[in-house]
Design a protein around this motif. Sequence first.
Motif, PDB file in Angstrom:
ATOM      1  N   HIS A  38       0.816  -1.226   0.000  1.00  0.00           N
ATOM      2  CA  HIS A  38       0.000   0.000   0.000  1.00  0.00           C
ATOM      3  C   HIS A  38       0.847   1.272   0.000  1.00  0.00           C
ATOM      4  O   HIS A  38       0.469   2.285   0.564  1.00  0.00           O
ATOM      5  N   ASP A  39       1.995   1.179  -0.665  1.00  0.00           N
ATOM      6  CA  ASP A  39       2.862   2.346  -0.834  1.00  0.00           C
ATOM      7  C   ASP A  39       2.437   3.068  -2.115  1.00  0.00           C
ATOM      8  O   ASP A  39       2.580   2.517  -3.210  1.00  0.00           O
ATOM      9  N   PRO A  40       1.894   4.296  -1.971  1.00  0.00           N
ATOM     10  CA  PRO A  40       1.429   5.016  -3.177  1.00  0.00           C
ATOM     11  C   PRO A  40       2.503   5.158  -4.256  1.00  0.00           C
ATOM     12  O   PRO A  40       2.186   5.231  -5.438  1.00  0.00           O
ATOM     13  N   LYS A  41       3.771   5.172  -3.861  1.00  0.00           N
ATOM     14  CA  LYS A  41       4.854   5.288  -4.858  1.00  0.00           C
ATOM     15  C   LYS A  41       4.925   4.041  -5.731  1.00  0.00           C
ATOM     16  O   LYS A  41       5.465   4.078  -6.827  1.00  0.00           O
ATOM     17  N   ARG A  42       4.376   2.941  -5.252  1.00  0.00           N
ATOM     18  CA  ARG A  42       4.398   1.698  -6.031  1.00  0.00           C
ATOM     19  C   ARG A  42       3.070   1.426  -6.722  1.00  0.00           C
ATOM     20  O   ARG A  42       2.869   0.366  -7.306  1.00  0.00           O
ATOM     21  N   TRP A  43       2.165   2.391  -6.656  1.00  0.00           N
ATOM     22  CA  TRP A  43       0.810   2.220  -7.186  1.00  0.00           C
ATOM     23  C   TRP A  43       0.803   1.856  -8.669  1.00  0.00           C
ATOM     24  O   TRP A  43       0.107   0.941  -9.094  1.00  0.00           O
ATOM     25  N   GLU A  44       1.580   2.590  -9.476  1.00  0.00           N
ATOM     26  CA  GLU A  44       1.622   2.320 -10.930  1.00  0.00           C
ATOM     27  C   GLU A  44       2.067   0.888 -11.194  1.00  0.00           C
ATOM     28  O   GLU A  44       1.441   0.168 -11.967  1.00  0.00           O
ATOM     29  N   HIS A  63      -5.748   3.658  -3.258  1.00  0.00           N
ATOM     30  CA  HIS A  63      -4.717   2.754  -3.764  1.00  0.00           C
ATOM     31  C   HIS A  63      -4.973   1.349  -3.233  1.00  0.00           C
ATOM     32  O   HIS A  63      -4.336   0.912  -2.281  1.00  0.00           O
ATOM     33  N   ASN A  64      -5.906   0.649  -3.862  1.00  0.00           N
ATOM     34  CA  ASN A  64      -6.182  -0.731  -3.455  1.00  0.00           C
ATOM     35  C   ASN A  64      -6.694  -1.509  -4.659  1.00  0.00           C
ATOM     36  O   ASN A  64      -7.069  -0.933  -5.670  1.00  0.00           O
ATOM     37  N   GLN A  65      -6.698  -2.838  -4.522  1.00  0.00           N
ATOM     38  CA  GLN A  65      -7.032  -3.680  -5.677  1.00  0.00           C
ATOM     39  C   GLN A  65      -8.460  -3.504  -6.162  1.00  0.00           C
ATOM     40  O   GLN A  65      -8.744  -3.711  -7.338  1.00  0.00           O
ATOM     41  N   ALA A  66      -9.381  -3.103  -5.286  1.00  0.00           N
ATOM     42  CA  ALA A  66     -10.775  -2.942  -5.714  1.00  0.00           C
ATOM     43  C   ALA A  66     -10.886  -1.853  -6.783  1.00  0.00           C
ATOM     44  O   ALA A  66     -11.695  -1.965  -7.708  1.00  0.00           O
ATOM     45  N   VAL A  67     -10.059  -0.821  -6.679  1.00  0.00           N
ATOM     46  CA  VAL A  67     -10.058   0.270  -7.664  1.00  0.00           C
ATOM     47  C   VAL A  67      -9.673  -0.283  -9.039  1.00  0.00           C
ATOM     48  O   VAL A  67     -10.311   0.017 -10.054  1.00  0.00           O
TER      49      VAL A  67
END
Length: 128
Positions: free
Chosen positions: A64-70, A112-116
């Motif tokens: 759940h690190d926003p920097k790793r979102w992409e 930032h989660n898998q449901a999105v």
Amino acid sequence: MSHVNSKKLNIVIKRAYENAIPEDGYRVLVDRIWPRGRSKETLKLDQWARDLAPSADLRKWFGHDPKRWEGFQQGYRSELDTEEKREQIRRLLSEADGRIITLIYGAKDKEHNQAVVLRDVLSHLHEG
């Protein structure tokens, strides 16, 4: 095209810690792990789509690190891009049978989660 696609797909995402309401329609837990402190009764699930959740490795890497979102989105999309997963998604869509689909997740981060990601994938597959 089949009649399933004629209606606009309505997919909502909701934390497992928000109360279930009738307007949620078809409730699907999209976590691999059961949300801590929640009972079957409180979650009122129609389905636990454990197999559509991100792999344990991907989840741990993301953390759940926003920097790793992409990178997480790309990895998760490619995990979902198999015939087996597409078949599970089609089954979920047909079981929902035109109702609102509410994807339930346990993470604290609402953006930032898998449901999105899964909501997006479901919509695209539905529009086909």
